[in-house]
Design a protein around this motif. Structure first.
Motif, PDB file in Angstrom:
ATOM      1  N   TRP A 157       6.094   4.112  -2.952  1.00 50.31           N
ATOM      2  CA  TRP A 157       5.070   5.424  -2.854  1.00 50.31           C
ATOM      3  C   TRP A 157       4.685   4.058  -4.173  1.00 50.31           C
ATOM      4  CZ3 TRP A 157       5.639   8.185   0.625  1.00 50.31           C
ATOM      5  CH2 TRP A 157       5.756   8.537   1.030  1.00 50.31           C
ATOM      6  N   CYS A 158       3.733   4.548  -4.854  1.00 49.10           N
ATOM      7  CA  CYS A 158       3.417   3.834  -5.597  1.00 49.10           C
ATOM      8  C   CYS A 158       3.972   4.924  -6.971  1.00 49.10           C
ATOM      9  CB  CYS A 158       1.198   4.136  -5.924  1.00 49.10           C
ATOM     10  SG  CYS A 158       1.095   6.294  -5.956  1.00 49.10           S
ATOM     11  N   SER A 159       4.101   5.649  -6.637  1.00 50.30           N
ATOM     12  CA  SER A 159       4.676   6.430  -7.837  1.00 50.30           C
ATOM     13  C   SER A 159       5.872   7.174  -7.378  1.00 50.30           C
ATOM     14  CB  SER A 159       4.535   6.514  -9.131  1.00 50.30           C
ATOM     15  OG  SER A 159       4.661   8.124  -9.175  1.00 50.30           O
TER      16      SER A 159
ATOM     17  N   LEU B 120       0.763  -1.196  -0.027  1.00 54.06           N
ATOM     18  CA  LEU B 120       0.253  -0.127  -0.477  1.00 54.06           C
ATOM     19  C   LEU B 120       1.123   1.310  -0.076  1.00 54.06           C
ATOM     20  CD1 LEU B 120      -2.751   1.301   0.209  1.00 54.06           C
ATOM     21  CD2 LEU B 120      -2.624   1.206   2.952  1.00 54.06           C
ATOM     22  N   CYS B 121       0.726   2.832  -0.959  1.00 54.21           N
ATOM     23  CA  CYS B 121       1.421   3.980  -0.946  1.00 54.21           C
ATOM     24  C   CYS B 121       1.829   4.544   0.348  1.00 54.21           C
ATOM     25  CB  CYS B 121       0.543   4.348  -2.175  1.00 54.21           C
ATOM     26  SG  CYS B 121       1.904   6.541  -2.295  1.00 54.21           S
ATOM     27  N   ALA B 122       2.858   4.332   0.942  1.00 57.71           N
ATOM     28  CA  ALA B 122       2.975   5.166   2.235  1.00 57.71           C
ATOM     29  C   ALA B 122       2.383   6.181   2.330  1.00 57.71           C
ATOM     30  CB  ALA B 122       4.444   5.282   2.502  1.00 57.71           C
ATOM     31  N   ASN B 123       1.777   6.876   1.354  1.00 57.17           N
ATOM     32  CA  ASN B 123       1.403   8.876   1.313  1.00 57.17           C
ATOM     33  C   ASN B 123      -0.064   7.714   1.768  1.00 57.17           C
ATOM     34  OD1 ASN B 123      -0.097  10.597   0.745  1.00 57.17           O
ATOM     35  ND2 ASN B 123       0.306  10.789  -1.196  1.00 57.17           N
ATOM     36  N   PRO B 124      -0.821   8.651   2.819  1.00 56.23           N
ATOM     37  CA  PRO B 124      -1.697   8.253   3.752  1.00 56.23           C
ATOM     38  C   PRO B 124      -3.590   8.960   2.875  1.00 56.23           C
ATOM     39  CG  PRO B 124      -0.711  10.026   5.181  1.00 56.23           C
ATOM     40  CD  PRO B 124       0.324   9.318   4.241  1.00 56.23           C
ATOM     41  N   HIS B 125      -2.973   9.695   1.954  1.00 55.38           N
ATOM     42  CA  HIS B 125      -3.858   9.968   1.055  1.00 55.38           C
ATOM     43  C   HIS B 125      -4.187   9.522  -0.459  1.00 55.38           C
ATOM     44  CE1 HIS B 125      -4.190  13.071   4.452  1.00 55.38           C
ATOM     45  NE2 HIS B 125      -3.117  13.184   4.427  1.00 55.38           N
ATOM     46  N   CYS B 126      -3.423   8.380  -0.058  1.00 61.62           N
ATOM     47  CA  CYS B 126      -3.008   7.801  -1.347  1.00 61.62           C
ATOM     48  C   CYS B 126      -4.153   7.137  -1.734  1.00 61.62           C
ATOM     49  CB  CYS B 126      -1.637   7.742  -2.052  1.00 61.62           C
ATOM     50  SG  CYS B 126      -1.945   7.172  -3.266  1.00 61.62           S
ATOM     51  N   GLY B 127      -3.936   5.369  -1.062  1.00 60.14           N
ATOM     52  CA  GLY B 127      -4.471   4.156  -1.217  1.00 60.14           C
ATOM     53  C   GLY B 127      -4.097   3.684  -2.339  1.00 60.14           C
TER      54      GLY B 127
ATOM     55  N   VAL C 114       4.542  10.795  -8.289  1.00 54.25           N
ATOM     56  CA  VAL C 114       3.421  12.055  -7.327  1.00 54.25           C
ATOM     57  C   VAL C 114       3.638  11.649  -5.714  1.00 54.25           C
ATOM     58  CG1 VAL C 114       1.060  11.491  -7.253  1.00 54.25           C
ATOM     59  CG2 VAL C 114       2.361  10.737  -9.603  1.00 54.25           C
ATOM     60  N   CYS C 115       3.260  10.214  -5.263  1.00 53.35           N
ATOM     61  CA  CYS C 115       4.135  10.559  -4.119  1.00 53.35           C
ATOM     62  C   CYS C 115       4.515  10.466  -3.424  1.00 53.35           C
ATOM     63  CB  CYS C 115       3.229   9.214  -3.559  1.00 53.35           C
ATOM     64  SG  CYS C 115       1.829   9.469  -3.755  1.00 53.35           S
ATOM     65  N   GLY C 116       5.561   9.954  -4.129  1.00 52.17           N
ATOM     66  CA  GLY C 116       7.222   9.988  -3.427  1.00 52.17           C
ATOM     67  C   GLY C 116       7.949  11.633  -3.511  1.00 52.17           C
TER      68      GLY C 116
HETATM   69 ZN   LIG Z   1       0.999   6.992  -3.474  1.00 51.84          ZN
END
Ligand SMILES: [Zn+2]
Length: 118
Positions: free
Chosen positions: A92-94, A71-78, A97-99
Motif C-alpha cells: 500500500w502507498c499508506s 503501484l499501490c494495491a488499491n485499484p482505486h488509488c493509483g 489510508v489504503c492498507g
Molecule cells: Zn494507495
C-alpha cells in the motif's frame, strides 16, 4: 518504469530543469548504518521543495530497474511508492489510508458472507 519502458529524453528534461534550481545542496547523511544522499535546503523560499522532489525522482530514475517502485494495491488509488520495507513486500502507498481501507473491506466481506451462509 513499472512497465519496463525506456524513459525518453523529453520526459527527463523537465526533471533536469528543476534539478538546476539550486536552492540547497546534497550531503551524505548516516541513516540506519548506511550513507544516504540527502538534499539540504537553503533558508527561505519554497523552490527547494520542488528541487528535493526532483532529486528523489532522479535517484529513482538513475536506479532504473533496481528501483523498488511499486503501484499501490488499491485499484482505486493509483499512487506510486518506493518500497523501502525490509521484506520488500509492501503493498500500500499508506497503511493508514489504503492498507486500512482494504482490511476494513475484507472484514466487511467476511462478515457479509458469514451472515449470508447462516
Ligand atoms: Zn494507495
Amino acid at each position: 518504469m513499472l512497465r519496463r519502458q525506456r524513459l525518453a529524453g523529453e520526459w527527463i528534461e523537465p526533471v533536469n530543469e528543476i534539478l538546476r534550481i539550486t536552492e540547497g545542496h546534497d550531503e551524505l547523511v548516516a541513516q540506519e548504518g548506511d550513507w544516504k544522499i540527502e538534499f539540504i535546503a537553503r533558508e527561505g523560499g519554497l523552490d527547494w521543495l520542488l528541487a528535493a522532489i526532483a532529486r528523489s525522482g532522479a535517484e529513482i530514475i538513475a536506479e532504473g530497474s533496481r528501483a523498488r517502485l511499486r503501484l499501490c494495491a488499491n485499484p482505486h488509488c493509483g499512487l506510486f511508492f518506493y518500497d523501502n520495507s525490509r521484506t520488500r513486500q509492501r503493498r500500500w502507498c499508506s497503511m493508514a489510508v489504503c492498507g486500512n481501507r482494504s482490511k476494513v473491506a475484507a472484514f466487511a466481506r467476511k462478515h457479509a458472507s458469514a451472515r449470508n451462509s447462516s
